[in-house]
Scaffold this motif. Sequence first.
Motif, short mmCIF file in Angstrom:
data_model
loop_
_atom_site.label_atom_id
_atom_site.label_comp_id
_atom_site.label_asym_id
_atom_site.label_seq_id
_atom_site.Cartn_x
_atom_site.Cartn_y
_atom_site.Cartn_z
N GLN A 1 0.97 -1.23 0.17
CA GLN A 1 -0.10 0.08 -0.01
C GLN A 1 0.94 1.12 -0.07
O GLN A 1 1.99 1.15 0.55
N THR A 2 0.52 2.27 -0.70
CA THR A 2 1.15 3.72 -0.83
C THR A 2 -0.07 4.45 -0.85
O THR A 2 -0.98 4.59 -1.26
N PHE A 3 0.37 5.51 0.37
CA PHE A 3 -0.75 6.60 0.78
C PHE A 3 -0.03 7.72 0.35
O PHE A 3 1.11 8.07 0.57
N ASN A 4 -0.71 8.73 -0.62
CA ASN A 4 -0.25 9.93 -1.10
C ASN A 4 -1.06 10.91 -0.54
O ASN A 4 -2.39 10.94 -0.46
N VAL A 5 -0.52 12.12 -0.76
CA VAL A 5 -1.52 13.45 -0.35
C VAL A 5 -2.40 13.51 -1.32
O VAL A 5 -2.34 13.49 -2.61
N GLY A 6 -3.66 13.83 -0.87
CA GLY A 6 -4.74 13.88 -1.78
C GLY A 6 -5.69 12.72 -1.55
O GLY A 6 -7.03 12.61 -1.99
N ASP A 7 -5.05 11.40 -1.25
CA ASP A 7 -5.95 10.16 -1.27
C ASP A 7 -6.88 10.28 0.05
O ASP A 7 -6.79 11.28 0.83
N LYS A 8 -7.84 9.50 -0.15
CA LYS A 8 -8.88 9.19 0.87
C LYS A 8 -8.89 8.03 1.47
O LYS A 8 -9.04 6.94 0.97
N LEU A 9 -9.12 8.02 2.92
CA LEU A 9 -9.50 6.92 3.74
C LEU A 9 -10.89 6.80 3.91
O LEU A 9 -11.58 7.90 4.22
N VAL A 10 -11.45 5.57 3.56
CA VAL A 10 -12.97 5.45 3.94
C VAL A 10 -13.12 4.39 4.87
O VAL A 10 -12.75 3.28 4.67
N PHE A 11 -13.83 4.89 6.05
CA PHE A 11 -14.02 3.87 7.26
C PHE A 11 -15.28 3.36 7.09
O PHE A 11 -16.39 4.32 7.25
N LYS A 12 -15.96 2.25 6.81
CA LYS A 12 -17.15 1.78 6.74
C LYS A 12 -17.29 0.62 7.88
O LYS A 12 -16.60 -0.24 8.02
N TYR A 13 -18.25 0.90 8.68
CA TYR A 13 -18.30 0.19 10.14
C TYR A 13 -19.69 0.17 10.75
O TYR A 13 -20.77 0.90 10.25
N SER A 14 -19.89 -0.77 11.44
CA SER A 14 -21.22 -0.68 12.14
C SER A 14 -21.37 0.12 13.44
O SER A 14 -20.25 0.75 13.83
N SER A 15 -22.50 0.12 14.10
CA SER A 15 -22.70 0.96 15.30
C SER A 15 -21.86 0.37 16.60
O SER A 15 -21.88 1.24 17.39
N LEU A 16 -21.14 -0.84 16.60
CA LEU A 16 -20.32 -1.15 17.52
C LEU A 16 -18.85 -0.53 17.49
O LEU A 16 -18.08 -0.69 18.43
N HIS A 17 -18.67 0.15 16.34
CA HIS A 17 -17.42 0.54 16.33
C HIS A 17 -17.27 2.16 16.07
O HIS A 17 -18.60 2.74 16.00
N SER A 18 -16.10 2.77 16.27
CA SER A 18 -16.07 4.14 15.82
C SER A 18 -14.53 4.22 15.23
O SER A 18 -13.85 3.56 15.28
N VAL A 19 -14.23 5.67 14.99
CA VAL A 19 -12.96 5.91 14.71
C VAL A 19 -12.34 7.12 15.36
O VAL A 19 -12.91 8.08 15.45
N ILE A 20 -11.22 6.76 16.06
CA ILE A 20 -10.53 7.73 16.73
C ILE A 20 -9.23 8.18 16.05
O ILE A 20 -8.41 7.41 15.94
#
Length: 179
Positions: A47-66
């Motif tokens: 995996q390579t992450f570059n400026v301008g890329d986007k992370l998409v977090f898809k999850y159920s109500s059991l989780h969150s993103v901190i």
Amino acid sequence: MGLKNTLFLALLAAMVVAKEVFAAQHVVGGSQGWDQSTDFNSWTSGQTFNVGDKLVFKYSSLHSVIELGNESAYKSCDISNPIQSLSTGNDVVKLEKPGTRYFTCGTLGHCSQGMKLKITILKGNANAPSPASSPSSSSSSSSSSFSPAVTTDASSASQCFTSFMFIIALSLTVMVSLF
């Protein structure tokens, strides 16, 4: 003079749009999404992450993103001073500058069980080596040194190509119509 200015503005607009179109969209956890059953360690390779890329977090109500502020908080799963907290179940995080970012789940125990993510964002050189293959991220596979990343959604690449072709066609149409 007016024709040259119009052409310049059309090409400038196409370049700005193309930059956004070529940004990768990384779906965290792939088809499983942001979930504690995902094996993030094996998922990070290549995996390579570059400026301008986007992370998409898809999850159920059991989780969150901190989002955590530093490596120390990441390693110790300290969520007491987050940079941001997300909980919609479909969160998009744009990678706006080079550096390292840290994410974890806010549900008690999930971070210590390996549900955390550390990525290194590059300036945008597509030929640069992946942070997953760098010596600094090839540490042991224990949960305290987990360095998960994200995969690029294949349909995003197809959308990028289609959008790019549309921009090219639009630019050519504008240029031809001006002559």
